[in-house]
Write an enzyme that holds these catalytic residues in place. Structure first.
Site, PDB file in Angstrom:
ATOM      1  N   ILE A 177       1.104   6.922   0.006  1.00 56.41           N
ATOM      2  CA  ILE A 177       0.402   5.930   0.817  1.00 56.41           C
ATOM      3  C   ILE A 177      -1.040   5.793   0.353  1.00 56.41           C
ATOM      4  O   ILE A 177      -1.718   6.793   0.141  1.00 56.41           O
ATOM      5  CB  ILE A 177       0.391   6.346   2.307  1.00 56.41           C
ATOM      6  CG1 ILE A 177       1.811   6.626   2.798  1.00 56.41           C
ATOM      7  CG2 ILE A 177      -0.272   5.278   3.163  1.00 56.41           C
ATOM      8  CD1 ILE A 177       1.857   7.299   4.157  1.00 56.41           C
ATOM      9  N   CYS A 178      -1.516   4.536   0.225  1.00 61.54           N
ATOM     10  CA  CYS A 178      -2.927   4.313  -0.084  1.00 61.54           C
ATOM     11  C   CYS A 178      -3.638   3.915   1.204  1.00 61.54           C
ATOM     12  O   CYS A 178      -3.556   2.776   1.650  1.00 61.54           O
ATOM     13  CB  CYS A 178      -3.068   3.208  -1.127  1.00 61.54           C
ATOM     14  SG  CYS A 178      -4.769   2.879  -1.572  1.00 61.54           S
ATOM     15  N   LEU A 179      -4.289   4.885   1.834  1.00 58.70           N
ATOM     16  CA  LEU A 179      -4.988   4.621   3.095  1.00 58.70           C
ATOM     17  C   LEU A 179      -6.265   5.451   3.084  1.00 58.70           C
ATOM     18  O   LEU A 179      -6.211   6.662   2.866  1.00 58.70           O
ATOM     19  CB  LEU A 179      -4.072   5.016   4.269  1.00 58.70           C
ATOM     20  CG  LEU A 179      -4.599   4.758   5.679  1.00 58.70           C
ATOM     21  CD1 LEU A 179      -4.832   3.271   5.911  1.00 58.70           C
ATOM     22  CD2 LEU A 179      -3.640   5.294   6.729  1.00 58.70           C
ATOM     23  N   ASN A 232       0.804  -1.221   0.000  1.00 55.26           N
ATOM     24  CA  ASN A 232       0.000   0.000   0.000  1.00 55.26           C
ATOM     25  C   ASN A 232       0.841   1.278   0.000  1.00 55.26           C
ATOM     26  O   ASN A 232       0.324   2.366   0.259  1.00 55.26           O
ATOM     27  CB  ASN A 232      -0.965   0.002   1.188  1.00 55.26           C
ATOM     28  CG  ASN A 232      -1.814  -1.255   1.218  1.00 55.26           C
ATOM     29  OD1 ASN A 232      -1.635  -2.114   2.067  1.00 55.26           O
ATOM     30  ND2 ASN A 232      -2.699  -1.377   0.243  1.00 55.26           N
ATOM     31  N   GLN A 286      -1.234   0.293  -3.657  1.00 52.84           N
ATOM     32  CA  GLN A 286      -0.664   1.518  -4.202  1.00 52.84           C
ATOM     33  C   GLN A 286       0.423   1.119  -5.199  1.00 52.84           C
ATOM     34  O   GLN A 286       0.579   1.740  -6.226  1.00 52.84           O
ATOM     35  CB  GLN A 286      -0.056   2.359  -3.062  1.00 52.84           C
ATOM     36  CG  GLN A 286       0.657   3.616  -3.510  1.00 52.84           C
ATOM     37  CD  GLN A 286      -0.312   4.703  -3.914  1.00 52.84           C
ATOM     38  OE1 GLN A 286      -1.364   4.877  -3.322  1.00 52.84           O
ATOM     39  NE2 GLN A 286       0.045   5.439  -4.955  1.00 52.84           N
TER      40      GLN A 286
END
Lengths: 199, 168
Positions: free
Chosen positions: A91-93, A83, A126
Site C-alpha cells: 500500500i502507498c499511503l 495506490n 503504487q
C-alpha cells in the site's frame, strides 16, 4: 516483543472491539498469534465505489518499536487500485511511511485505508499500470475494479464479458490470476494479453 | 565595410532610438555595463534561464522528502511538567490512563504525555504525535526549509490579496 508495543496493542485491541465501526461491520481486527506481533484486519468496500459489497483482508505486522514506528500493512485480498500493488498488495499511503504519528492507532489506520478506497491518489501511485488506466479511462478502471472485487472479495457484480475472457485464457492453460492481471493491464484486449503471456 | 555604409539615415535613426530606449530600461532596472576585467556570472545567468523557462519547479523541492528531524534539545528540556487533576485522560502514545497526581509533560499545543513516551518520540521527529504541532529543531537545513516555505506561503497570500484588491 518490547513491552510497550505489546501493551499498547492489547489496549488498542480492546478499544477497537468496543468501537462503532466494528459494531457496524465496516472494520474488523483479529489476532493471528499469541505474541501480539501479527494481526489480521478486515475492511468493507465503501459504498458508491467499485469496491462496494467486497470484504478485503489485510496483513498487519507490528514492529518491536511500535508505536514509534508504523505497523507494516498490506492487502491479502487482491485489489485493483492505483495506490495498491496488484501483485503484492503493498500500500502507498503516507501515514504508513513518513507521515506516521505515534497517536495513530490500528483503528484510525484501517479507516484511512478504507478512505483511500473511496479517494484514490493517482498522482502518487503504487501500481503504475493501474494508475495509468485510472487517469486515461476511468470507466474501464471502474469496471475492472468491480470485476476484481467480484473475483476476489466477494463483491456482487458479475461482468460476464470479463469472466469469459479470463476463461478463454484459462482454457489455454494460463493461471487464473495471471490471466486476470494480463487482461486488466491490456485494457481487456484478449489478443494483446495473449501475445504478452505467450511471448 | 560596403554594407555598413549602406545603412540609410532613416534606419539608423530607428536603431539609435532602440539603443536609447534600452539604455533607459537598463538604467531603470539598476543594471550596469560590465567594467574592464569584469566577467559575466554564468552560474547566475543559468539559474535565471532555468527559472524563466520553467525548468525549476517549486513542487519538486516543495516538500521535505523524509521524516522531519528530532526536536531541539532546548525545546525538549523546556517542556513544562503538569500535575494531572482528573482521572479521565490518557497518554496518546501508550494509551494508558493517567493517574490523578501523576506528573506528565505538556507540549505547547497542550497535549499531554508520559515523559518517557513523548521524549522517545521527540528523539525521532519534532512534531506532536496527536496534532503535528512542530517544535524547533537543531537541524539548520530543516529550519531553512521551514523559513523558505513560510515565506512562499506569505508571498502567495500577498499576491492573492493584491489580485483581490484589483479585481473586486
Amino acid at each position: 516483543m518490547a513491552n510497550i508495543a505489546a501493551k499498547r496493542i492489547k489496549r488498542e485491541f480492546k478499544e477497537v472491539m468496543k468501537s462503532e465501526e466494528v459494531a457496524g461491520g465496516t472494520i474488523k481486527l483479529e489476532l493471528v498469534n499469541d505474541s501480539w506481533t501479527e494481526l489480521q484486519g478486515e475492511i468493507a468496500g465503501p459504498p458508491d465505489t467499485p469496491y462496494e459489497g467486497g470484504t478485503f483482508l489485510l496483513e498487519i505486522k507490528v514492529p518491536e518499536t511500535y508505536p514509534f514506528n508504523p505497523p507494516k500493512i498490506r492487502f491479502m485480498t487482491k485489489i485493483w487500485h492505483p495506490n495498491v500493488s496488484s501483485v503484492t498488495g503493498a500500500i502507498c499511503l503516507d501515514i504508513l511511511k513518513d507521515q506516521w504519528a505515534a497517536a495513530l492507532t490500528l483503528r484510525t489506520v484501517l479507516l484511512s485505508i478504507q478512505a483511500l478506497l473511496s479517494a484514490a491518489e493517482p498522482n502518487d501511485p503504487q501500481d503504475a499500470v493501474v494508475a495509468k488506466q485510472y487517469r486515461e479511462d476511468i470507466q474501464l478502471f471502474n469496471l475492472t475494479a468491480r470485476h476484481w472485487t467480484n473475483a476476489y472479495a466477494g463483491g456482487p457484480t458479475v461482468i460476464w464479458e470479463f469472466n469469459q475472457k479470463v476463461q478463454v485464457l484459462q482454457d489455454m492453460g494460463v493461471d487464473e490470476d495471471q490471466a486476470r492481471v494480463a487482461l486488466s493491464t491490456f485494457d481487456w484486449g484478449l489478443e494483446r494479453a495473449t501475445e504478452h503471456l505467450f511471448s | 565595410m560596403g554594407e555598413a555604409v549602406s545603412v540609410q539615415p532613416i534606419q539608423f535613426g530607428f536603431l539609435r532610438h532602440c539603443i536609447v530606449t534600452m539604455a533607459g530600461y537598463f538604467e531603470e532596472m539598476g543594471w550596469q555595463e560590465l567594467q574592464e576585467g569584469q566577467q559575466a556570472n554564468h552560474l547566475l545567468d543559468m539559474a535565471r534561464f532555468l527559472i524563466d523557462f520553467g525548468f525549476y519547479n517549486e513542487d519538486i523541492i516543495g516538500e521535505w522528502p523524509r521524516l522531519p528531524p528530532p526536536a531541539s534539545r532546548e525545546a525538549v528540556s523546556n517542556l513544562p511538567e503538569i500535575r494531572i487533576e482528573t482521572g479521565d485522560k490518557s497518554c496518546p502514545i501508550c494509551l494508558k490512563t493517567f493517574n490523578v497526581g501523576e506528573k506528565v509533560k505538556e507540549m505547547p499545543c497542550h497535549h499531554q504525555f508520559h515523559a518517557k513516551c513523548i521524549l522517545t518520540w521527540l528523539e525521532k521527529t519534532n512534531s506532536c504525535p496527536f496534532c503535528r504541532h512542530e517544535l524547533p529543531t537543531d537541524d539548520d537545513a530543516y529550519e531553512a526549509y521551514k523559513k523558505d516555505k513560510k515565506r512562499k506561503e506569505q508571498r502567495k497570500e500577498d499576491i492573492e490579496a493584491l489580485h483581490n484588491s484589483m479585481f473586486s
